[in-house]
Design an enzyme around this catalytic site. Sequence first.
Site, PDB file in Angstrom:
ATOM      1  N   GLY A  54      52.358  28.518  12.444  1.00 31.40           N
ATOM      2  CA  GLY A  54      50.895  28.873  11.399  1.00 31.40           C
ATOM      3  C   GLY A  54      49.881  27.633  11.595  1.00 31.40           C
ATOM      4  O   GLY A  54      50.090  26.720  12.115  1.00 31.40           O
ATOM      5  N   CYS A  81      57.605  25.832  15.246  1.00 30.42           N
ATOM      6  CA  CYS A  81      56.236  25.136  15.054  1.00 30.42           C
ATOM      7  C   CYS A  81      56.208  24.814  13.474  1.00 30.42           C
ATOM      8  O   CYS A  81      57.062  23.820  12.887  1.00 30.42           O
ATOM      9  CB  CYS A  81      55.211  25.596  15.657  1.00 30.42           C
ATOM     10  SG  CYS A  81      53.766  24.500  15.884  1.00 30.42           S
ATOM     11  N   TYR A  82      55.247  25.405  13.003  1.00 21.54           N
ATOM     12  CA  TYR A  82      54.948  25.317  11.555  1.00 21.54           C
ATOM     13  C   TYR A  82      56.389  25.600  10.693  1.00 21.54           C
ATOM     14  O   TYR A  82      56.603  24.898   9.791  1.00 21.54           O
ATOM     15  CB  TYR A  82      54.011  26.231  11.029  1.00 21.54           C
ATOM     16  CG  TYR A  82      53.720  26.156   9.541  1.00 21.54           C
ATOM     17  CD1 TYR A  82      52.880  25.411   9.186  1.00 21.54           C
ATOM     18  CD2 TYR A  82      54.609  26.875   8.578  1.00 21.54           C
ATOM     19  CE1 TYR A  82      52.403  25.146   7.686  1.00 21.54           C
ATOM     20  CE2 TYR A  82      54.267  26.738   7.348  1.00 21.54           C
ATOM     21  CZ  TYR A  82      53.073  25.944   6.785  1.00 21.54           C
ATOM     22  OH  TYR A  82      52.915  25.726   5.292  1.00 21.54           O
ATOM     23  N   HIS A 167      56.738  26.632  21.172  1.00 21.03           N
ATOM     24  CA  HIS A 167      56.813  28.353  21.081  1.00 21.03           C
ATOM     25  C   HIS A 167      57.570  28.910  22.075  1.00 21.03           C
ATOM     26  O   HIS A 167      57.041  29.392  23.146  1.00 21.03           O
ATOM     27  CB  HIS A 167      55.310  28.737  21.053  1.00 21.03           C
ATOM     28  CG  HIS A 167      54.242  28.362  19.920  1.00 21.03           C
ATOM     29  ND1 HIS A 167      54.651  29.082  18.786  1.00 21.03           N
ATOM     30  CD2 HIS A 167      53.771  27.315  19.840  1.00 21.03           C
ATOM     31  CE1 HIS A 167      53.692  28.577  17.843  1.00 21.03           C
ATOM     32  NE2 HIS A 167      53.307  27.102  18.475  1.00 21.03           N
ATOM     33  N   GLU A 169      58.413  31.914  22.250  1.00 22.40           N
ATOM     34  CA  GLU A 169      57.926  33.478  22.365  1.00 22.40           C
ATOM     35  C   GLU A 169      56.703  33.469  23.203  1.00 22.40           C
ATOM     36  O   GLU A 169      56.480  34.713  23.778  1.00 22.40           O
ATOM     37  CB  GLU A 169      57.258  33.871  21.022  1.00 22.40           C
ATOM     38  CG  GLU A 169      55.962  33.245  20.232  1.00 22.40           C
ATOM     39  CD  GLU A 169      56.395  32.043  19.645  1.00 22.40           C
ATOM     40  OE1 GLU A 169      57.280  31.357  19.690  1.00 22.40           O
ATOM     41  OE2 GLU A 169      55.488  31.765  18.816  1.00 22.40           O
ATOM     42  N   ASP A 225      48.892  57.364  22.065  1.00 19.65           N
ATOM     43  CA  ASP A 225      49.618  57.485  20.754  1.00 19.65           C
ATOM     44  C   ASP A 225      49.710  58.575  19.962  1.00 19.65           C
ATOM     45  O   ASP A 225      50.688  59.025  19.755  1.00 19.65           O
ATOM     46  CB  ASP A 225      48.638  56.328  19.870  1.00 19.65           C
ATOM     47  CG  ASP A 225      48.475  54.913  20.471  1.00 19.65           C
ATOM     48  OD1 ASP A 225      49.183  54.739  21.502  1.00 19.65           O
ATOM     49  OD2 ASP A 225      47.514  54.245  20.033  1.00 19.65           O
ATOM     50  N   LYS A 364      52.962  48.895  21.649  1.00 13.87           N
ATOM     51  CA  LYS A 364      52.332  49.921  22.707  1.00 13.87           C
ATOM     52  C   LYS A 364      53.668  49.937  23.770  1.00 13.87           C
ATOM     53  O   LYS A 364      53.640  51.563  24.125  1.00 13.87           O
ATOM     54  CB  LYS A 364      51.027  49.448  23.204  1.00 13.87           C
ATOM     55  CG  LYS A 364      50.342  50.417  24.229  1.00 13.87           C
ATOM     56  CD  LYS A 364      49.481  51.276  23.180  1.00 13.87           C
ATOM     57  CE  LYS A 364      48.648  51.807  23.768  1.00 13.87           C
ATOM     58  NZ  LYS A 364      47.722  52.584  22.901  1.00 13.87           N
TER      59      LYS A 364
END
Length: 508
Positions: A54, A81-82, A167, A169, A225, A364
């Site tokens: 964050g 991280c945060y 990070h 991710e 969608d 998605k």
Amino acid sequence: MDTIVVLDFGSQYNQLIVRKIREAQVYAVLYPHDVSFDTLMHMENLKGIVLSGGPKSVYAADAYTIDPRILEGPWPILGICYGMQLMAHLSGGVVHKAAKQEFGEATITIKHDRLFKDTPTTQTVWMSHGDEVIELSSEYEVLAFHDTMATLAIKHTQKPWYGVQFHPEVKHSTYGAQLLKNFALDIACAKPTWNTQHAIQSAIEQVIQTVGEGRVVLGLSGGVDSSVAAMLLHRAIGSRLTCLFVDHGLLRAEEATQVMETFEGQFGLTVRRLDVKERFLDALKGVYDPEEKRKIIGRLFVEVFKEAALELGGVDFLAQGTLYTDIIESGTKTAHTIKSHHNVGGLPEALPFKLIEPLSTLFKDEVRALGLALGLPHEMLNRQPFPGPGLAIRLMGEVTQARLNTVQQADAILRGVFAKEGLNEEVWQYFTVLLDTKSVGVQGDQRVYEEVMAIRAVSSTDGMTADFSRIPWEILAHVSRRITNEVRGVSRVVYDITSKPPGTIEWE
Ligand code: XMP
């Protein structure tokens, strides 16, 4: 189903954490950072918690924190991280502004531990931080470091709690996906059962539970969608689903027919085609301003849909193909990047039906996988984005049937050639734009004064920024020759070499 909860502290990467854990076939979901301990305790099969990154500092007066009882819960925790700084801070460690902020790739050295299972001693990670942990309480030990920072990963000595400053991710962290997998499978011991069939089954069960014996109406546009939502609902409740397809005449050549053939013809869904071309043309008569065109189309779309839905009678639910990304991006209080969605219509408020969103937990790419498993063709699921106002904003100036035909024909030629040349998978979005100016040309021995068509082709990942595609000259020449030969009234073709910014992808 075993679940990992990611608590959101506002990082721009928080969705990626959820996605990466799902890629390890463990269901993950994003919650606000101030979710209560009781909510988490009542969750079935909660196996682990991730504290996201964050933009704030843990020592700031307005810092985000967590319900302190979460640290007394039975679950393993991974701080990113945060999140790691918060863990260190809450246990009495010291977090400070870093002497040197670090953004980008860094090489770190790790100590072998189950968090780093199947990863090498030195590895590349992605850093994005302004603070660092400079003192760690004795409850923690250091698991990774590099030449300028001593505390890059931590591990609690008694509990299954971990933290990483980088990070995992982000794809630039070479072994980041493995690290998240290690946390989910080996540390949190979640079972890897999240897969497409499971997603379909749980979405169907959810629909059956919500809808009961009720009836549902869905706006089917032929986009990914709404198409997948239609297939899913049809599986769940069969003929109690009615799809409304607003045929406003602003689609690409053959598109309306394809939608009807696929959903009604091939899959047996109940689809009502609302032929409202004339109504749209009438409303757009004499309108030249792009924003006005968009507004008229949006308003009329809702009007037409509403009339038809109410006329059906006995409808209890309105279904929408809202994705998890839409929910996260417009809903979390800590998110910093809020995307403005410019979808046509604001259907839910306009209708007296309850809302059902069967895709609202999915990303998605998961929706595409679901669509494929439900039998939808690859081309339909991998369609390039198409704006809600359709071809009306791809012809500059007044929308008339003749001008729509012109841009449809040119677009069909472009698409045909790109598909043949294999550019359809490579180029992110491409289309033709009919300009509102004429130019002088020569045909045979005659001087002509005719329309100009532009070709737009861009590469992009999310449409927020884009670069014009470097299409080989020969292919552009071929498209140009065909358009000027085959599309009546067009005697000049130009190629748009503007990136976004400063241009936009669409011309209007
Ligand atoms: P721009 O032109 O803003 O477009 O660079 C970015 C992306 O969004 C698409 N687009 C729309 N999509 N409704 C939509 O659903 C709209 O009104 C709309 N306008 C633009 C555009 O095609 C591109 O992919």
